[in-house]
Design an enzyme around this catalytic site. Structure first.
Site, PDB file in Angstrom:
ATOM      1  N   GLU A  26       0.847  -1.206   0.000  1.00 39.89           N
ATOM      2  CA  GLU A  26       0.000   0.000   0.000  1.00 39.89           C
ATOM      3  C   GLU A  26       0.874   1.245   0.000  1.00 39.89           C
ATOM      4  O   GLU A  26       1.834   1.335   0.778  1.00 39.89           O
ATOM      5  CB  GLU A  26      -0.897  -0.028   1.239  1.00 39.89           C
ATOM      6  N   ASP A  29       3.108   2.146  -4.888  1.00 33.24           N
ATOM      7  CA  ASP A  29       3.147   2.268  -6.366  1.00 33.24           C
ATOM      8  C   ASP A  29       3.704   3.610  -6.835  1.00 33.24           C
ATOM      9  O   ASP A  29       4.451   3.664  -7.809  1.00 33.24           O
ATOM     10  CB  ASP A  29       1.790   1.939  -7.022  1.00 33.24           C
ATOM     11  N   GLY A 111     -15.713   4.960  -2.839  1.00 36.78           N
ATOM     12  CA  GLY A 111     -15.153   5.609  -1.639  1.00 36.78           C
ATOM     13  C   GLY A 111     -14.707   4.659  -0.549  1.00 36.78           C
ATOM     14  O   GLY A 111     -14.569   5.056   0.601  1.00 36.78           O
ATOM     15  N   SER A 115     -11.263   0.950  -5.764  1.00 33.96           N
ATOM     16  CA  SER A 115     -10.960   1.469  -7.103  1.00 33.96           C
ATOM     17  C   SER A 115     -12.142   1.556  -8.050  1.00 33.96           C
ATOM     18  O   SER A 115     -12.069   1.138  -9.205  1.00 33.96           O
ATOM     19  CB  SER A 115      -9.877   0.617  -7.772  1.00 33.96           C
ATOM     20  N   SER A 116     -13.220   2.160  -7.572  1.00 35.28           N
ATOM     21  CA  SER A 116     -14.353   2.368  -8.473  1.00 35.28           C
ATOM     22  C   SER A 116     -13.945   3.291  -9.616  1.00 35.28           C
ATOM     23  O   SER A 116     -14.412   3.115 -10.751  1.00 35.28           O
ATOM     24  CB  SER A 116     -15.540   2.953  -7.714  1.00 35.28           C
ATOM     25  N   SER A 117     -13.075   4.242  -9.372  1.00 35.31           N
ATOM     26  CA  SER A 117     -12.710   5.170 -10.451  1.00 35.31           C
ATOM     27  C   SER A 117     -11.839   4.474 -11.502  1.00 35.31           C
ATOM     28  O   SER A 117     -12.029   4.695 -12.697  1.00 35.31           O
ATOM     29  CB  SER A 117     -12.042   6.432  -9.909  1.00 35.31           C
ATOM     30  N   GLU A 149      -6.944   9.999 -14.170  1.00 34.61           N
ATOM     31  CA  GLU A 149      -7.126  10.210 -12.726  1.00 34.61           C
ATOM     32  C   GLU A 149      -6.273  11.395 -12.248  1.00 34.61           C
ATOM     33  O   GLU A 149      -6.733  12.243 -11.491  1.00 34.61           O
ATOM     34  CB  GLU A 149      -6.701   8.917 -12.011  1.00 34.61           C
ATOM     35  N   ASP A 161      -4.019   0.605  -9.437  1.00 35.03           N
ATOM     36  CA  ASP A 161      -5.461   0.351  -9.583  1.00 35.03           C
ATOM     37  C   ASP A 161      -5.828   0.075 -11.035  1.00 35.03           C
ATOM     38  O   ASP A 161      -6.583  -0.855 -11.340  1.00 35.03           O
ATOM     39  CB  ASP A 161      -6.269   1.552  -9.090  1.00 35.03           C
ATOM     40  N   TYR A 211      -3.659  12.181   0.704  1.00 35.45           N
ATOM     41  CA  TYR A 211      -3.019  11.277  -0.252  1.00 35.45           C
ATOM     42  C   TYR A 211      -1.902  11.993  -1.029  1.00 35.45           C
ATOM     43  O   TYR A 211      -0.761  11.534  -1.061  1.00 35.45           O
ATOM     44  CB  TYR A 211      -4.064  10.700  -1.224  1.00 35.45           C
TER      45      TYR A 211
HETATM   46  C1  GLA Z   1      -5.087   4.625  -4.343  1.00 36.07           C
HETATM   47  C2  GLA Z   1      -4.255   4.980  -5.581  1.00 36.07           C
HETATM   48  C3  GLA Z   1      -3.224   3.892  -5.885  1.00 36.07           C
HETATM   49  C4  GLA Z   1      -2.417   3.517  -4.649  1.00 36.07           C
HETATM   50  C5  GLA Z   1      -3.314   3.281  -3.448  1.00 36.07           C
HETATM   51  C6  GLA Z   1      -2.531   3.086  -2.161  1.00 36.07           C
HETATM   52  O1  GLA Z   1      -5.886   3.522  -4.598  1.00 36.07           O
HETATM   53  O2  GLA Z   1      -5.085   5.173  -6.696  1.00 36.07           O
HETATM   54  O3  GLA Z   1      -2.397   4.315  -6.946  1.00 36.07           O
HETATM   55  O4  GLA Z   1      -1.447   4.496  -4.380  1.00 36.07           O
HETATM   56  O5  GLA Z   1      -4.227   4.347  -3.232  1.00 36.07           O
HETATM   57  O6  GLA Z   1      -1.760   1.940  -2.220  1.00 36.07           O
END
Ligand code: GLA
Length: 357
Positions: A26, A29, A111, A115-117, A149, A161, A211
């Site tokens: 987590e 990336d 939310g 990764s809905s987006s 994104e 994602d 973030y």
């Molecule tokens: C979100 C981002 C990803 C990743 C995660 C955390 O989902 O879109 O690229 O950084 O958070 O691991």
């Protein structure tokens, strides 16, 4: 509702893409590191046709909302921004995109860190590829989705994602090196299955959230340590000279990369679970992306028999937990833990395995 009712014509192409749940890796990336996601059964479907009035029309079934866009319009907000971003990026690549009608429906929860987006971006791009016969492959689709994104939704995200949504399946994990995009498919640990529970506390990661700030902190830590990205460091001791806050951020990323690399070698469910538990502690204390509701849920899961390990999954600041549990015990464990969790005043729900897909 359906495409024909909204647009008075049948769709000419259709594509879909899944959400993802990340098992380990987590916030690695955007540090060029390693991740280990899998696809979830929930998917987003996009149907497409040509629009005759010179405008784009995007309709979301779940929101019952239609957005109409003149070519010259500025970026819309909400779900339409992701679709608009995909179209604009394809135009920048030199493809001619005619006015379109798009119908979106989705079972990917919004939310909660699934990764809905990305599912919307990848389904849109795959739908456009089909409709317009575009010569783009699944990796290029992931890269375009990530740019949509970043440039159109304001989240300075990595590529996990979109790669997971474009390439992963629900039967295995996708081990991905986010620097080289080298990847391999890895089976789940023997005797184990995945459980995903929503804490009921939802997040908004884009613009203004912690973030983008975390990403900036990591880049600063890498700069001070003299490496291109934190991925280039394997020993957490190397972070010691950094100021306290940057040291903790860097320590999370370095130890998290190490956990993914160990898990990807094919460890037992017990060891995999220990790595997940350590990942949660690191996200909570060093990276500070958890919230009390998620910590409570994770602690309840970790104490329950049949659970190998549990952690916050996704971008954080709320959202869902993923747990690795003994095969066949997922639903039973989830029901028991949720009873306890919801008695403590929360509104959790089971997301995987899904109730009614
Ligand atoms: C979100 C981002 C990803 C990743 C995660 C955390 O989902 O879109 O690229 O950084 O958070 O691991």
């Amino acid at each position: 509702m359906n495409f024909e009712k909204i647009f008075s014509q049948p769709p000419e192409a259709e594509a879909n893409a899944p959400g993802r749940v990340n098992l380990l890796g987590e916030h690695t990336d955007y540090n060029d590191g390693f991740v280990l996601p899998t696809a979830i059964p929930q998917r987003t479907t996009v149907q497409l046709g040509f629009s005759a009035d010179g405008q784009h029309h995007f309709y979301s079934e779940d929101l019952d909302e239609q957005v109409n866009i003149l070519e010259s319009n500025k970026t819309p907000s909400g779900f339409a921004s992701y679709i608009f971003g995909c179209i604009e990026l394809l135009k920048k690549e030199g493809y001619a995109i005619p006015p379109l009608s798009l119908y979106v429906k989705s079972t990917v929860p919004i939310g909660v860190g699934l990764s809905s987006s990305a599912a919307l971006e990848v389904a849109t791009l795959k739908g456009l590829r089909e409709l317009l016969h575009l010569p783009i492959n699944d990796v290029e689709i992931a890269q375009l989705g990530q740019q949509a994104e970043i440039q159109y939704a304001g989240l300075n995200c990595g590529i996990m994602d979109q790669m997971a949504s474009s390439l992963a399946d629900t039967d295995s994990m996708l081990f991905l090196d986010t620097r080289t995009l080298e990847r391999s498919v890895i089976p789940f640990p023997e005797g184990a299955e995945i459980l995903v529970i929503d804490s009921g506390v939802h997040h908004e990661l884009a613009a203004g959230s912690g973030y983008n700030q975390r990403r900036a902190e990591c880049e600063e830590a890498a700069r001070r340590l003299g490496v291109k990205a934190l991925r280039d460091i394997t020993n957490p001791q190397a972070a010691e000279p950094l100021p306290e806050l940057l040291r903790r951020r860097a320590r999370h990323v370095i130890t998290e990369d190490n956990r993914v690399l160990e898990a990807a070698q094919g460890v037992s469910a017990k060891r995999f679970g220990e790595l997940m538990n350590a990942s949660h502690t690191s996200q909570r204390d060093d990276y500070e992306v958890s919230v009390p509701a998620v910590d409570t849920l994770v602690a309840m899961l970790q104490k329950t028999s049949g659970v190998f390990g549990a952690r916050l999954t996704g971008g954080g600041f709320g959202g869902a937990c993923v747990a690795l549990v003994a095969t066949g015990q997922g639903r039973g464990i989830a029901t028991k833990v949720l009873e306890q969790f919801n008695q403590a005043g929360y509104t959790g729900r089971i997301l995987v395995p899904p109730k009614d897909l």
